[in-house]
Design an enzyme around this catalytic site. Structure first.
Site, PDB file in Angstrom:
ATOM      1  N   ASP A 171     -12.474 -10.236  -0.965  1.00 12.84           N
ATOM      2  CA  ASP A 171     -13.807 -10.274  -0.354  1.00 12.84           C
ATOM      3  C   ASP A 171     -14.718  -9.364  -1.170  1.00 12.84           C
ATOM      4  O   ASP A 171     -14.254  -8.411  -1.794  1.00 12.84           O
ATOM      5  CB  ASP A 171     -13.813  -9.942   1.152  1.00 12.84           C
ATOM      6  CG  ASP A 171     -13.211  -8.591   1.501  1.00 12.84           C
ATOM      7  OD1 ASP A 171     -12.934  -7.781   0.604  1.00 12.84           O
ATOM      8  OD2 ASP A 171     -13.026  -8.330   2.717  1.00 12.84           O
TER       9      ASP A 171
ATOM     10  N   GLU B 127      -6.427 -10.738  -0.961  1.00 14.23           N
ATOM     11  CA  GLU B 127      -7.309 -10.461   0.181  1.00 14.23           C
ATOM     12  C   GLU B 127      -8.760 -10.412  -0.295  1.00 14.23           C
ATOM     13  O   GLU B 127      -9.538  -9.554   0.143  1.00 14.23           O
ATOM     14  CB  GLU B 127      -6.937  -9.121   0.835  1.00 14.23           C
ATOM     15  CG  GLU B 127      -5.491  -9.039   1.285  1.00 14.23           C
ATOM     16  CD  GLU B 127      -5.142  -7.727   1.998  1.00 14.23           C
ATOM     17  OE1 GLU B 127      -6.051  -6.967   2.375  1.00 14.23           O
ATOM     18  OE2 GLU B 127      -3.946  -7.461   2.163  1.00 14.23           O
TER      19      GLU B 127
ATOM     20  N   GLU C 176       0.799  -1.230   0.000  1.00 11.15           N
ATOM     21  CA  GLU C 176       0.000   0.000   0.000  1.00 11.15           C
ATOM     22  C   GLU C 176       0.830   1.278   0.000  1.00 11.15           C
ATOM     23  O   GLU C 176       0.581   2.196   0.769  1.00 11.15           O
ATOM     24  CB  GLU C 176      -0.981  -0.026   1.185  1.00 11.15           C
ATOM     25  CG  GLU C 176      -1.866  -1.268   1.195  1.00 11.15           C
ATOM     26  CD  GLU C 176      -2.941  -1.250   2.271  1.00 11.15           C
ATOM     27  OE1 GLU C 176      -3.009  -0.294   3.063  1.00 11.15           O
ATOM     28  OE2 GLU C 176      -3.733  -2.211   2.324  1.00 11.15           O
TER      29      GLU C 176
ATOM     30  N   HIS D 156     -10.565  -6.138  -2.692  1.00 13.09           N
ATOM     31  CA  HIS D 156     -11.688  -5.856  -1.785  1.00 13.09           C
ATOM     32  C   HIS D 156     -12.770  -5.155  -2.602  1.00 13.09           C
ATOM     33  O   HIS D 156     -12.619  -3.983  -2.944  1.00 13.09           O
ATOM     34  CB  HIS D 156     -11.232  -4.938  -0.639  1.00 13.09           C
ATOM     35  CG  HIS D 156     -10.243  -5.577   0.284  1.00 13.09           C
ATOM     36  ND1 HIS D 156     -10.561  -6.626   1.102  1.00 13.09           N
ATOM     37  CD2 HIS D 156      -8.934  -5.314   0.512  1.00 13.09           C
ATOM     38  CE1 HIS D 156      -9.506  -6.988   1.818  1.00 13.09           C
ATOM     39  NE2 HIS D 156      -8.496  -6.210   1.469  1.00 13.09           N
TER      40      HIS D 156
ATOM     41  N   ASN E  34       2.081  -5.801  -2.460  1.00  8.21           N
ATOM     42  CA  ASN E  34       0.646  -6.014  -2.254  1.00  8.21           C
ATOM     43  C   ASN E  34      -0.075  -4.663  -2.152  1.00  8.21           C
ATOM     44  O   ASN E  34       0.402  -3.759  -1.460  1.00  8.21           O
ATOM     45  CB  ASN E  34       0.486  -6.791  -0.929  1.00  8.21           C
ATOM     46  CG  ASN E  34      -0.939  -7.220  -0.645  1.00  8.21           C
ATOM     47  OD1 ASN E  34      -1.645  -7.691  -1.540  1.00  8.21           O
ATOM     48  ND2 ASN E  34      -1.369  -7.059   0.594  1.00  8.21           N
TER      49      ASN E  34
HETATM   50  O1  9MR Z   1      -8.500  -7.358   8.400  1.00  9.51           O
HETATM   51  C1  9MR Z   1      -7.523  -6.605   9.101  1.00  9.51           C
HETATM   52  C2  9MR Z   1      -8.121  -6.038  10.382  1.00  9.51           C
HETATM   53  O2  9MR Z   1      -8.457  -7.080  11.277  1.00  9.51           O
HETATM   54  C3  9MR Z   1      -7.132  -5.069  11.040  1.00  9.51           C
HETATM   55  O3  9MR Z   1      -7.757  -4.424  12.135  1.00  9.51           O
HETATM   56  C4  9MR Z   1      -6.634  -4.047  10.036  1.00  9.51           C
HETATM   57  C5  9MR Z   1      -5.545  -3.158  10.628  1.00  9.51           C
HETATM   58  O4  9MR Z   1      -4.385  -3.889  10.925  1.00  9.51           O
HETATM   59  O5  9MR Z   1      -6.096  -4.692   8.879  1.00  9.51           O
HETATM   60  C6  9MR Z   1      -7.027  -5.499   8.212  1.00  9.51           C
HETATM   61  O6  9MR Z   1      -6.409  -6.104   7.098  1.00  9.51           O
HETATM   62  C7  9MR Z   1      -5.954  -5.211   6.088  1.00  9.51           C
HETATM   63  C8  9MR Z   1      -4.704  -5.796   5.490  1.00  9.51           C
HETATM   64  O7  9MR Z   1      -3.758  -6.036   6.488  1.00  9.51           O
HETATM   65  C9  9MR Z   1      -4.127  -4.884   4.420  1.00  9.51           C
HETATM   66  N1  9MR Z   1      -5.115  -4.584   3.415  1.00  9.51           N
HETATM   67  C10 9MR Z   1      -6.383  -4.092   3.916  1.00  9.51           C
HETATM   68  C11 9MR Z   1      -6.963  -5.046   4.950  1.00  9.51           C
HETATM   69  C12 9MR Z   1      -8.325  -4.582   5.388  1.00  9.51           C
HETATM   70  O8  9MR Z   1      -8.244  -3.356   6.052  1.00  9.51           O
END
Ligand code: 9MR
Length: 342
Positions: free
Chosen positions: A271, A269, A161, A240, A203
């Site tokens: 969904d 990831e 990111e 997403h 990613n």
């Molecule tokens: O699903 C993850 C959530 O439980 C956490 O609170 C959040 C912050 O660490 O991160 C979410 O996962 C993210 C991923 O690590 C990176 N891409 C976006 C995902 C959704 O926010």
């Protein structure tokens, strides 16, 4: 007799052209019957099907049952992030991530690590560092974590990111970015040195639509890395999706264009918010886009049940809160099996 003879002649010619197995082999019915789990169906197409896992849920038998049955690859959802693994500078905490990794390895599953360096989920000590001290702490983090997991993590999201949303394709402002544009390649080189056997991925989200500026910016960076020998093996398209950010019509084009740079591509990831037949169709489209490109090597969904999701209210996953498979599950399984039930 005439009928019997012609039947055996037909069988003989089908065997010769490879459409039927030779006598004594498993029957054609067995060979072509659809796989009954996501992992098995994906594996038949040479791909993996994975899931994000939260370690503290492994004691929930419904959760662990679905995980163990359906998925071949595991991504610890939060346990490998900076704040989890290095909460105090130089003091590493691996127990929560080890719990997930050990569970996966014990069951013969592979692990995708996420994420060595991210602008979010940072411990507070990191935010106070600047310049050379920050660069050194950053690279030390990559080295220590990748070395700890050497041989147990199949692929690392080294960096995630780093590009801003919007029309310019510019880098996102972050403490790491302020140490200089080359921080990303420095991280990839440190990861390669610490674990030469792991695949190293970049990613990001909102890079699924080929015409978006952010997609183009990531593509340019990966092309540049490949041209200059920066060790990058794969790109994760987070995927997403929502009603406002749907599976794009050109998704397969994007996947193909990244793959053409000589890297593997994964939906890292996945969904998709929604429900019922509409959600199922959208999942089918996403999976089909991956299946259209040889180097799209796997798909990870971002959680097990809707209730496990980071955005549970959007019911974006394949299992409902009771653990029952949703229409989206059936669509994914069917797509992986070649879409025979359509
Ligand atoms: O699903 C993850 C959530 O439980 C956490 O609170 C959040 C912050 O660490 O991160 C979410 O996962 C993210 C991923 O690590 C990176 N891409 C976006 C995902 C959704 O926010």
């Amino acid at each position: 007799m005439r009928k019997l003879l012609s039947a055996s002649l037909i069988t003989a010619s089908l065997t010769t052209v490879g459409l039927l197995p030779p006598a004594g082999a498993a029957s054609a019915t067995t060979l072509t019957s659809p796989a009954t789990t996501l992992a098995a169906a994906a594996e038949r197409s040479g791909r993996y099907f994975g899931v994000a896992v939260q370690g503290y849920k492994l004691s929930d038998p419904t959760y662990a049952g679905i995980l163990d049955r359906e998925f071949a690859v595991v991504t610890p959802e939060n346990e490998l992030k900076l704040d989890a693994t290095e909460p105090v500078q130089g003091r590493f905490t691996f127990a929560p991530a080890d719990r997930v990794v050990d569970h996966a390895v014990r069951l013969g599953k592979r692990v995708r690590g996420q994420t060595l360096l991210w602008h979010s989920a940072q411990p507070s000590w990191l935010a106070s560092l600047r310049g050379a001290a920050l660069r050194q702490a950053m690279l030390n983090h990559v080295t220590q974590v990748a070395a700890h997991y050497r041989g147990r993590i199949q692929a690392w999201d080294v960096v995630g990111e780093v590009f801003a949303d919007g029309p310019t394709g510019a880098r996102r402002d972050s403490n790491f970015q302020r140490t200089g544009d080359d921080w990303i390649e420095a991280a990839f080189r440190a990861a390669r040195a610490a674990d030469p056997g792991a695949k190293l991925c970049y990613n990001d989200y909102n890079i699924e639509n080929w015409v978006h500026a952010k997609t183009q910016a990531v593509h340019r960076m990966v092309r540049d890395f490949r041209a200059r020998g920066v060790p990058i093996d794969c790109v994760g398209l987070q995927s997403h999706f929502t009603a406002n950010h749907p599976v794009p019509a050109d998704f397969a084009t994007t996947i193909r264009n990244f793959a053409a740079l000589g890297v593997d591509v994964q939906l890292s990831e996945l969904d998709i918010e929604g429900s019922g037949a509409t959600q199922a169709e959208n999942y089918r489209r996403a999976v089909t886009a991956c299946l259209a490109v040889d180097r799209c090597t796997g798909i990870t969904v971002w959680g097990v049940r809707d209730s496990d999701s980071w955005r549970a209210s959007g019911t974006p996953l394949l299992f409902d809160p009771t653990g029952a498979p949703k229409p989206a599950y059936t669509a994914v399984l069917d797509s992986l099996n070649g879409g025979a039930c359509r």
